[in-house]
Design a protein around this motif. Structure first.
Motif, short mmCIF file in Angstrom:
data_model
loop_
_atom_site.label_atom_id
_atom_site.label_comp_id
_atom_site.label_asym_id
_atom_site.label_seq_id
_atom_site.Cartn_x
_atom_site.Cartn_y
_atom_site.Cartn_z
N ILE A 57 0.84 -1.19 0.00
CA ILE A 57 0.00 0.00 0.00
C ILE A 57 0.88 1.25 0.00
CG2 ILE A 57 -1.75 1.28 1.28
CD1 ILE A 57 -2.79 -1.37 2.34
N PHE A 58 0.60 2.13 -0.94
CA PHE A 58 1.32 3.40 -1.08
C PHE A 58 0.31 4.54 -0.98
CE2 PHE A 58 3.87 0.33 -3.35
CZ PHE A 58 5.18 0.71 -3.11
N PRO A 59 0.74 5.71 -0.48
CA PRO A 59 -0.18 6.85 -0.46
C PRO A 59 -0.38 7.42 -1.87
CG PRO A 59 1.98 7.52 0.34
CD PRO A 59 2.04 6.03 0.12
N ALA A 60 -1.62 7.71 -2.19
CA ALA A 60 -1.93 8.32 -3.48
C ALA A 60 -1.49 9.78 -3.47
CB ALA A 60 -3.43 8.22 -3.76
N ARG A 61 -1.23 10.31 -4.64
CA ARG A 61 -0.99 11.75 -4.78
C ARG A 61 -2.31 12.35 -5.27
NH1 ARG A 61 4.73 11.42 -7.79
NH2 ARG A 61 3.42 10.18 -9.13
N LEU A 62 -3.06 12.87 -4.32
CA LEU A 62 -4.41 13.34 -4.62
C LEU A 62 -4.42 14.56 -5.54
CD1 LEU A 62 -6.04 12.75 -1.14
CD2 LEU A 62 -6.10 11.28 -3.16
N GLU A 63 -3.28 15.22 -5.69
CA GLU A 63 -3.21 16.37 -6.60
C GLU A 63 -3.06 15.92 -8.06
OE1 GLU A 63 0.91 15.40 -5.18
OE2 GLU A 63 -1.00 15.68 -4.19
N ASP A 64 -2.73 14.66 -8.30
CA ASP A 64 -2.64 14.15 -9.67
C ASP A 64 -4.04 14.06 -10.29
OD1 ASP A 64 0.05 13.91 -9.26
OD2 ASP A 64 0.14 11.73 -9.52
N GLU A 65 -4.08 14.03 -11.60
CA GLU A 65 -5.35 13.92 -12.33
C GLU A 65 -6.06 12.63 -11.94
OE1 GLU A 65 -6.91 13.58 -16.96
OE2 GLU A 65 -4.83 14.12 -16.55
N LYS A 66 -7.38 12.72 -11.71
CA LYS A 66 -8.17 11.54 -11.36
C LYS A 66 -8.32 10.62 -12.57
CE LYS A 66 -11.03 12.79 -7.50
NZ LYS A 66 -12.37 12.75 -6.94
N ILE A 67 -8.40 9.34 -12.28
CA ILE A 67 -8.63 8.33 -13.30
C ILE A 67 -10.08 7.89 -13.16
CG2 ILE A 67 -7.99 6.01 -14.06
CD1 ILE A 67 -5.24 6.54 -12.74
N ASN A 68 -10.76 7.74 -14.27
CA ASN A 68 -12.14 7.28 -14.25
C ASN A 68 -12.18 5.85 -13.73
OD1 ASN A 68 -14.69 6.28 -14.77
ND2 ASN A 68 -14.82 7.13 -16.83
N LYS A 69 -12.74 5.67 -12.52
CA LYS A 69 -12.75 4.34 -11.89
C LYS A 69 -13.61 3.33 -12.66
CE LYS A 69 -16.36 5.31 -8.49
NZ LYS A 69 -17.41 4.39 -8.81
N ASP A 70 -14.51 3.80 -13.53
CA ASP A 70 -15.35 2.90 -14.31
C ASP A 70 -14.75 2.56 -15.68
OD1 ASP A 70 -17.32 2.78 -12.31
OD2 ASP A 70 -18.15 4.70 -12.98
N LEU A 115 -15.93 -7.47 -3.19
CA LEU A 115 -16.24 -6.31 -2.36
C LEU A 115 -15.28 -5.20 -2.72
CD1 LEU A 115 -14.86 -7.02 1.20
CD2 LEU A 115 -14.83 -8.74 -0.58
N ARG A 116 -15.57 -4.01 -2.23
CA ARG A 116 -14.75 -2.84 -2.52
C ARG A 116 -14.06 -2.35 -1.26
NH1 ARG A 116 -14.36 -1.28 -8.06
NH2 ARG A 116 -16.20 -2.14 -9.07
N ASP A 117 -12.78 -1.98 -1.40
CA ASP A 117 -12.07 -1.41 -0.27
C ASP A 117 -12.42 0.08 -0.15
OD1 ASP A 117 -10.43 0.11 -1.99
OD2 ASP A 117 -8.60 -0.96 -1.48
N PRO A 118 -11.91 0.81 0.83
CA PRO A 118 -12.29 2.22 1.00
C PRO A 118 -11.99 3.11 -0.19
CG PRO A 118 -11.26 1.42 3.00
CD PRO A 118 -11.10 0.34 1.96
N ASP A 119 -11.05 2.70 -1.06
CA ASP A 119 -10.73 3.49 -2.25
C ASP A 119 -11.40 2.99 -3.51
OD1 ASP A 119 -8.65 5.58 -1.40
OD2 ASP A 119 -7.92 3.74 -0.47
N GLY A 120 -12.26 1.99 -3.37
CA GLY A 120 -12.99 1.48 -4.53
C GLY A 120 -12.29 0.35 -5.27
#
Length: 136
Positions: A57-70, A115-120
């Motif tokens: 598990i690594f911390p995400a860089r929330l300032e990076d562009e989001k990826i469409n989870k779908d 099932l989905r974890d807290p980050d989907g």
């Protein structure tokens, strides 16, 4: 094609998460994975393991562009942990008793719950329903 080497097992899958502590707690409490954090590596990765297999598990860089989870473009769709038939039933009871949503699927040779974890991230528990020696 045969290679001159054998693979023993899937060691780990690396994932990015919004909140390290939330994810560590979820994987520990929901799936029973054990936390391994190596001092020499600093704050991350944190390994969450079942035996010798698990997640880094690594911390995400929330300032990076989001990826469409779908999106069904190139990405990891899900990762799976194999469990015995008995533990598959125990897992479902555990999830139900803790109001954890999951989806059961009959894949003929295997039964799976998703099932989905807290980050989907989609997490699968799977169990073989036919004779293992004749399948593999």
């Amino acid at each position: 094609m045969h290679t001159p080497f054998d693979i023993n097992f899937l060691d780990h899958v690396a994932i990015y998460v919004k909140d390290m502590e939330v994810s560590i707690k979820w994987y520990s409490q929901v799936l029973g994975l054990k936390k391994y954090q190596l001092e020499a590596w600093g704050d991350f990765p944190v390994f969450m393991l079942a035996g010798k297999s698990g997640l880094a598990i690594f911390p995400a860089r929330l300032e990076d562009e989001k990826i469409n989870k779908d999106s069904r473009n190139v990405r990891i769709e899900h990762f799976a942990f194999n469990v015995s038939n008995e533990d598959f039933i125990k897992a479902q009871k555990h999830f139900k008793s803790h109001d954890i949503l999951f989806d059961f699927q009959d894949h003929q040779y295997f039964h799976s719950i998703y099932l989905r974890d807290p980050d989907g991230h989609k997490v699968e528990l799977t169990t073989i329903m036919v004779d293992e020696d004749s399948f593999y």
